[in-house]
Design an enzyme around this catalytic site. Structure first.
Site, mmCIF file in Angstrom:
data_model
loop_
_atom_site.group_PDB
_atom_site.id
_atom_site.type_symbol
_atom_site.label_atom_id
_atom_site.label_comp_id
_atom_site.label_asym_id
_atom_site.label_seq_id
_atom_site.Cartn_x
_atom_site.Cartn_y
_atom_site.Cartn_z
ATOM 1 N N ASP A 295 -15.431 44.209 -14.816
ATOM 2 C CA ASP A 295 -15.254 42.827 -15.267
ATOM 3 C C ASP A 295 -16.555 42.053 -15.491
ATOM 4 O O ASP A 295 -16.512 40.971 -16.081
ATOM 5 C CB ASP A 295 -14.406 42.053 -14.239
ATOM 6 C CG ASP A 295 -13.036 42.672 -14.030
ATOM 7 O OD1 ASP A 295 -12.533 43.313 -14.974
ATOM 8 O OD2 ASP A 295 -12.476 42.517 -12.921
ATOM 9 N N THR B 96 -9.340 48.740 -4.098
ATOM 10 C CA THR B 96 -9.979 49.715 -3.203
ATOM 11 C C THR B 96 -10.723 49.014 -2.080
ATOM 12 O O THR B 96 -10.501 49.295 -0.889
ATOM 13 C CB THR B 96 -10.948 50.620 -3.985
ATOM 14 O OG1 THR B 96 -10.225 51.303 -5.014
ATOM 15 C CG2 THR B 96 -11.583 51.641 -3.057
ATOM 16 N N LEU B 97 -11.629 48.092 -2.415
ATOM 17 C CA LEU B 97 -12.396 47.389 -1.387
ATOM 18 C C LEU B 97 -11.493 46.488 -0.549
ATOM 19 O O LEU B 97 -11.601 46.459 0.685
ATOM 20 C CB LEU B 97 -13.516 46.563 -2.032
ATOM 21 C CG LEU B 97 -14.348 45.703 -1.075
ATOM 22 C CD1 LEU B 97 -14.923 46.517 0.064
ATOM 23 C CD2 LEU B 97 -15.462 44.984 -1.849
ATOM 24 N N THR C 121 -1.515 43.218 -10.107
ATOM 25 C CA THR C 121 -2.748 42.450 -10.280
ATOM 26 C C THR C 121 -3.374 42.596 -11.654
ATOM 27 O O THR C 121 -4.246 41.819 -12.025
ATOM 28 C CB THR C 121 -3.786 42.884 -9.234
ATOM 29 O OG1 THR C 121 -4.087 44.277 -9.426
ATOM 30 C CG2 THR C 121 -3.269 42.673 -7.822
ATOM 31 N N HIS D 201 -27.714 14.878 11.565
ATOM 32 C CA HIS D 201 -26.345 15.221 11.939
ATOM 33 C C HIS D 201 -25.447 13.987 11.859
ATOM 34 O O HIS D 201 -25.914 12.852 11.679
ATOM 35 C CB HIS D 201 -26.328 15.817 13.340
ATOM 36 C CG HIS D 201 -26.972 17.172 13.408
ATOM 37 N ND1 HIS D 201 -27.021 17.922 14.551
ATOM 38 C CD2 HIS D 201 -27.584 17.927 12.444
ATOM 39 C CE1 HIS D 201 -27.644 19.074 14.308
ATOM 40 N NE2 HIS D 201 -27.995 19.086 13.046
ATOM 41 N N GLU E 171 -23.825 12.241 14.059
ATOM 42 C CA GLU E 171 -24.047 11.165 15.027
ATOM 43 C C GLU E 171 -25.179 10.239 14.598
ATOM 44 O O GLU E 171 -25.115 9.026 14.815
ATOM 45 C CB GLU E 171 -24.379 11.762 16.407
ATOM 46 C CG GLU E 171 -23.271 12.631 16.996
ATOM 47 C CD GLU E 171 -23.417 14.102 16.666
ATOM 48 O OE1 GLU E 171 -23.118 14.931 17.551
ATOM 49 O OE2 GLU E 171 -23.843 14.424 15.529
#
Length: 365
Positions: free
Chosen positions: A207, A301-302, A168, A57, A59
């Site tokens: 896509d 849609t999502l 879009t 970590h 520290e």
């Protein structure tokens, strides 16, 4: 208890620690991004940041650099030092053993095995502990970690790109490319900070996206999990999400069974809600896997369903200075409103020009 009075030098060192923590932006998943500065007054004797899950970590790195100079010093840490044995020993014990005199903490750690225990250990050893300095900046840097621990779900960021007239894609579905090269490169960095990249079967079929991270050579990142919501398991053989270039997870309904197409990728059952997968259950599953931030790249849609379910925490919106016409495809699939009081309201968090495009970050009220 009165809040501690922090000096200008405290602010300077904690800001330094936060900059160090940002170096782990793409590599610490599922752990938080943490930085540490050890100083005697204005003199910095040690610095460190958490670089990768399973490794030391922040520290520990700072204490190694400081050596014996850590004795009597102040340690500035962006998150409460851990107090338990995980894959690494407790950082609170390391600070105590090094003989630091004071520890300044930006944010308390809500992880159940820490959650005040690190602060308690330090104070029991006679170390002065002051917390809350630049707390909001630390929480923002680890917004997904805090969301997962405190609310049991990842922070959800939806990325979309639109024209000036709010479209879009063309009416025939063509969307390559609305934005310029600089914006597309910027998206890769947002992908890289995510634990998972989420999309839907509609986008896969239309896509065939790779959903991978492409950063400049030599820049380290932990590949995010590619997650596809495919209720009926319609992902075609040969799709990029099945190519093994990054880990993939296909989520589907219980009534369909995976076949040979999915031998090389992970799949899991998610409950249904009507004619779709239960989105809250999807996020709960991802939180259980240690996902902090989920980056969504999907169709209207999502993305619309996530908004309607109240599961979007941030909209990452790229606006290109182009016009696509009134028959082009809209941003989100949302119900028709009859009253302005029903509108979805977002507050701007940031706006920035990226190449010739604009990047907006917005969050629901």
């Amino acid at each position: 208890m009165n809040a501690p009075a922090f000096l200008a030098i405290d602010h300077a060192h904690m800001a330094h620690a936060l900059r160090l923590a940002e170096r782990g932006l793409f590599t610490t998943q599922p752990n938080p991004r943490v930085g540490c500065v050890i100083a005697h007054g204005a003199d910095v004797v040690g610095t460190g940041w958490h670089q990768r899950a399973g490794e030391p970590h922040a520290e520990v790195f700072a204490l190694r650099e400081a050596g014996t100079h850590a004795h009597g010093a102040t340690a500035y840490v962006t998150l409460e030092p851990c107090a338990h044995h995980g894959r690494t020993p407790p950082c609170a014990d390391a600070l105590i053993a090094a003989g630091v005199a004071r520890v300044v903490i930006a944010a308390e750690d809500p992880f159940p095995q820490v959650d005040g225990r690190g602060i308690g250990k330090l104070r029991a050893a006679g170390i002065t502990v002051d917390s809350g300095l630049m707390r909001e900046a630390s929480r923002e840097l680890n917004i997904g970690f805090f969301s997962r621990i405190e609310y049991s779900r990842p922070f959800v960021r939806v990325k979309l790109a639109i024209s000036l007239d709010g479209r879009t894609a063309l009416a025939n579905g063509t969307s390559t490319w609305i934005t310029g090269e600089a914006a597309r490169a910027d998206v890769q960095r947002w992908r890289a900070r995510g634990s998972a990249i989420l999309s839907g079967i509609g986008t896969v079929l239309a896509d065939d996206p790779r959903l991978t991270v492409r950063l400049p050579s030599g820049e380290a990142f932990t590949p995010p999990l590619r997650v596809v919501l495919d209720r009926q398991l319609r992902t075609p053989a040969g799709s990029h999400v099945l190519d093994g270039a990054a880990p993939s997870l296909l989520l589907h309904a219980a009534k369909v069974a995976p076949d040979h197409r999915f031998e090389l990728v992970e799949h899991a059952v998610v409950p249904e809600q009507g004619e779709a997968l239960d989105l809250a259950a999807v996020l709960a599953l991802l939180a259980g896997r240690g996902c902090n931030e989920v980056h969504v790249e999907a169709g209207p849609t999502l993305c619309g369903a996530l908004f309607m379910a109240g599961l979007v925490d941030e909209l990452l919106l790229y606006v290109a200075p182009v016009l696509l016409g009134d028959r082009a495809r809209s941003l989100l699939q949302l119900p028709t409103l009859t009253d302005m009081a029903e509108r979805w309201q977002l507050r701007p968090v940031e706006q920035r020009q990226v190449g010739n495009d604009w990047r907006l970050r917005l969050r629901p009220f």
